[in-house]
Design an enzyme around this catalytic site. Structure first.
Site, PDB file in Angstrom:
ATOM      1  N   HIS A  42     -50.273 -41.104  24.840  1.00 26.24           N
ATOM      2  CA  HIS A  42     -50.425 -41.158  23.366  1.00 26.24           C
ATOM      3  C   HIS A  42     -51.881 -41.225  23.024  1.00 26.24           C
ATOM      4  O   HIS A  42     -52.666 -41.900  23.737  1.00 26.24           O
ATOM      5  CB  HIS A  42     -49.975 -42.408  22.574  1.00 26.24           C
ATOM      6  CG  HIS A  42     -50.217 -42.531  21.127  1.00 26.24           C
ATOM      7  ND1 HIS A  42     -49.761 -41.894  20.316  1.00 26.24           N
ATOM      8  CD2 HIS A  42     -51.546 -43.100  20.431  1.00 26.24           C
ATOM      9  CE1 HIS A  42     -50.359 -41.853  18.844  1.00 26.24           C
ATOM     10  NE2 HIS A  42     -51.425 -42.850  19.308  1.00 26.24           N
ATOM     11  N   SER A  53     -48.565 -50.752  15.001  1.00 25.49           N
ATOM     12  CA  SER A  53     -47.908 -49.610  14.394  1.00 25.49           C
ATOM     13  C   SER A  53     -48.029 -48.430  15.137  1.00 25.49           C
ATOM     14  O   SER A  53     -46.906 -47.811  15.508  1.00 25.49           O
ATOM     15  CB  SER A  53     -49.056 -49.216  13.164  1.00 25.49           C
ATOM     16  OG  SER A  53     -49.057 -47.837  12.686  1.00 25.49           O
ATOM     17  N   ASP A  86     -42.573 -49.295   9.938  1.00 22.05           N
ATOM     18  CA  ASP A  86     -44.123 -49.094  10.107  1.00 22.05           C
ATOM     19  C   ASP A  86     -44.556 -47.975   8.948  1.00 22.05           C
ATOM     20  O   ASP A  86     -45.529 -48.179   8.338  1.00 22.05           O
ATOM     21  CB  ASP A  86     -44.242 -48.306  11.353  1.00 22.05           C
ATOM     22  CG  ASP A  86     -45.695 -47.777  11.617  1.00 22.05           C
ATOM     23  OD1 ASP A  86     -46.749 -48.614  11.349  1.00 22.05           O
ATOM     24  OD2 ASP A  86     -46.079 -46.408  11.621  1.00 22.05           O
ATOM     25  N   LYS A 107     -43.760 -46.929  17.316  1.00 23.96           N
ATOM     26  CA  LYS A 107     -43.542 -45.401  17.488  1.00 23.96           C
ATOM     27  C   LYS A 107     -43.121 -44.936  18.949  1.00 23.96           C
ATOM     28  O   LYS A 107     -42.341 -44.274  19.329  1.00 23.96           O
ATOM     29  CB  LYS A 107     -44.354 -44.792  16.635  1.00 23.96           C
ATOM     30  CG  LYS A 107     -44.371 -44.798  15.067  1.00 23.96           C
ATOM     31  CD  LYS A 107     -45.346 -44.238  14.255  1.00 23.96           C
ATOM     32  CE  LYS A 107     -46.450 -45.118  14.452  1.00 23.96           C
ATOM     33  NZ  LYS A 107     -47.471 -44.796  13.377  1.00 23.96           N
ATOM     34  N   ARG A 121     -50.853 -51.226   3.648  1.00 23.00           N
ATOM     35  CA  ARG A 121     -52.006 -51.644   4.115  1.00 23.00           C
ATOM     36  C   ARG A 121     -53.069 -50.684   3.792  1.00 23.00           C
ATOM     37  O   ARG A 121     -54.107 -50.975   3.378  1.00 23.00           O
ATOM     38  CB  ARG A 121     -51.991 -51.410   5.881  1.00 23.00           C
ATOM     39  CG  ARG A 121     -51.109 -52.312   6.575  1.00 23.00           C
ATOM     40  CD  ARG A 121     -50.695 -51.984   7.961  1.00 23.00           C
ATOM     41  NE  ARG A 121     -52.176 -51.707   8.557  1.00 23.00           N
ATOM     42  CZ  ARG A 121     -52.071 -50.903   9.941  1.00 23.00           C
ATOM     43  NH1 ARG A 121     -50.987 -50.287  10.311  1.00 23.00           N
ATOM     44  NH2 ARG A 121     -53.252 -50.656  10.281  1.00 23.00           N
TER      45      ARG A 121
HETATM   46  N1  URA Z   1     -52.270 -44.687  13.679  1.00 30.82           N
HETATM   47  C1  URA Z   1     -51.167 -45.204  13.343  1.00 30.82           C
HETATM   48  O1  URA Z   1     -50.285 -44.881  13.780  1.00 30.82           O
HETATM   49  N2  URA Z   1     -51.160 -46.577  12.865  1.00 30.82           N
HETATM   50  C2  URA Z   1     -52.367 -47.094  12.628  1.00 30.82           C
HETATM   51  O2  URA Z   1     -52.273 -48.321  11.965  1.00 30.82           O
HETATM   52  C3  URA Z   1     -53.325 -46.513  12.726  1.00 30.82           C
HETATM   53  C4  URA Z   1     -53.522 -45.197  13.226  1.00 30.82           C
END
Ligand code: URA
Length: 437
Positions: A82, A183, A161, A187, A168
């Site tokens: 990632h 967050s 999320d 994923k 947020r």
């Molecule tokens: N990318 C994400 O998936 N979440 C965040 O909070 C910031 C960047």
């Protein structure tokens, strides 16, 4: 259990229990907990943070809120990568076939670009026919057959999320390392790989502007992944300059093919891909770093990684003809050089974010979710940091299908922040700042 008590506990800097975290995340995802209470809790987390156990439990609860991918049939060799987002970052296109050639199992869900940063799914969609959506059976069959599949992230991955991020965004709680880490990792955990390598970018083109913040984010995400039973490594890399020469979807696909064909002039791009691939192989095979690097070099030099790239694309329905004939991807109708007009000097700094914004203005990116993009648009840099330039030299070529976009891009490229010059050759910047293992 009362949400009020949980907010009060976090406000007073106490640790939440696993049951409290689960109650909050499941209740908020169902719509039983109102936005105003969740906002208050997010702000309390913003100020007081969470300890390692809380963070892992928060992340796992977010993962459980939606679909998860079960890759256990592929054993312990499943490996994901990632990147926290950057400009010109086409590393997945290069790393995925390298690692699959060497026995790693890459079953990956990638995202789209937003603002000045690109996304792998947009790049892959620049390849005619390539399918970024597949049902689960077809996705797993592609993984079984080729050892690599890359699709877009389904809407049912970590819905908690998605809801929390939207909140947020409007409550000034995006810039919190625990919240960013949970967050991203919610994923990644849902995507199912046993081994995860994170490329955490630091610099002008990145989410994290300072190396210290990027390192803290890397350590936090590694802690979450380990707590959830995954094998983790994070590499903190330089995103002060665009990665490679091309910024824009089809242009980046072509550059990835050049790297795998050893036709690329950008050694730094290969170096970073080599590092990420090697770290993935260390995790999924338990190989030493030196052995992993040698294996990567050999599989690229012998053309095996390029063959895997071709098989992967064809397997997902794409026309891989561009590998031998780049014109098969098409070319933008307008290709306009951007020339330097300031005497002579070395390029001391090339601002990645500004270059990303210029590429986006040409049509390569989207300002808001859902905007359409021009797959052929973008920028190809002819010069990079450390190069000597004189009046009239072309620094970059702007590509677009819409001539009206050129002026917007020019206003970014001509901005004083875009490029800075010096009379002395600048010291080369480190490409890799740190590795968190
Ligand atoms: N990318 C994400 O998936 N979440 C965040 O909070 C910031 C960047």
């Amino acid at each position: 259990m009362r949400v009020y008590d949980i907010i009060q506990k976090k406000r007073d800097n106490a640790s939440l229990t696993s049951a409290e975290i689960d109650y909050i995340i499941s209740g908020f995802t169902r719509g039983d907990i109102p936005d105003y209470q969740m906002s208050a809790l997010l702000m309390a987390i913003y100020f007081n943070g969470m300890d390692a156990r809380e963070l892992t439990e928060l992340t796992e609860a977010m993962t459980r809120s939606g679909d998860t991918v079960d890759l256990s049939a592929f054993g312990d060799q499943t490996v994901d990568k990632h990147s926290t987002g950057g400009v010109g970052d086409k590393t997945t296109l290069i790393v995925a076939p390298i690692v699959a050639t060497l026995g790693g199992v890459v079953a990956k869900m990638s995202g789209r670009g937003l603002g000045h940063t690109g996304g792998t799914v947009d790049k892959l969609e620049a390849i005619p026919g390539y399918r970024t959506t597949m049902d689960r059976a077809a996705f797993l069959a592609q993984v079984q057959h080729h050892g690599v599949a890359v699709i877009g992230q389904s809407g049912h991955i970590a819905p908690a999320d998605k809801k929390i991020y939207a909140l947020r965004d409007v409550t000034a709680t995006v810039e919190s390392i625990p919240l960013i880490a949970s967050s991203i990792m919610s994923k990644k955990l849902a995507a199912g790989a046993k081994n995860i390598v994170l490329d955490v970018k630091a610099g002008s083109g990145a989410f994290m502007k300072s190396v210290d913040d990027a390192r803290r984010l890397a350590e936090t995400m590694v802690g979450i992944g380990r707590g959830a039973g995954r094998r983790m490594t994070a590499v903190v890399t330089n995103m002060d300059v665009p990665l490679g020469r091309a910024v824009g979807n089809a242009l980046e696909v072509l550059e990835a093919a050049e790297v795998l064909s050893r036709r690329s002039s950008d050694g730094l791009l290969y170096q970073i891909c080599r590092e990420l691939s090697a770290r993935m192989l260390c995790l999924c095979h338990g190989w030493t770093y030196a052995r992993s690097c040698d294996a990567v070099d050999t599989c690229v030099a012998e053309g095996a990684a390029l063959n895997k790239f071709r098989d992967w694309i064809v397997g997902q329905g794409g026309d891989a003809g561009f590998i031998d004939d780049p014109s098969r991807l098409g070319a933008a109708a307008f290709q306009v050089p951007f020339a330097y007009a300031g005497g002579t000097g070395y390029i001391a700094h090339m601002d990645a974010e500004t270059i990303g914004k210029a590429a986006s203005a040409l049509g390569a990116g989207r300002e808001k979710t859902g905007d359409t993009i021009d797959p052929l648009a973008g920028i190809v840099l002819q010069k990079s940091t450390g190069d000597f330039v004189k009046n009239g030299d072309t620094i970059a070529v702007m590509h677009t299908s819409d001539e009206r976009r050129i002026n917007d891009a020019l206003s970014y490229l001509s901005h004083e922040n875009a490029l800075t010059f010096s009379t002395d050759k600048p010291e080369p910047q480190p490409l890799i700042y740190d590795v968190v293992t």
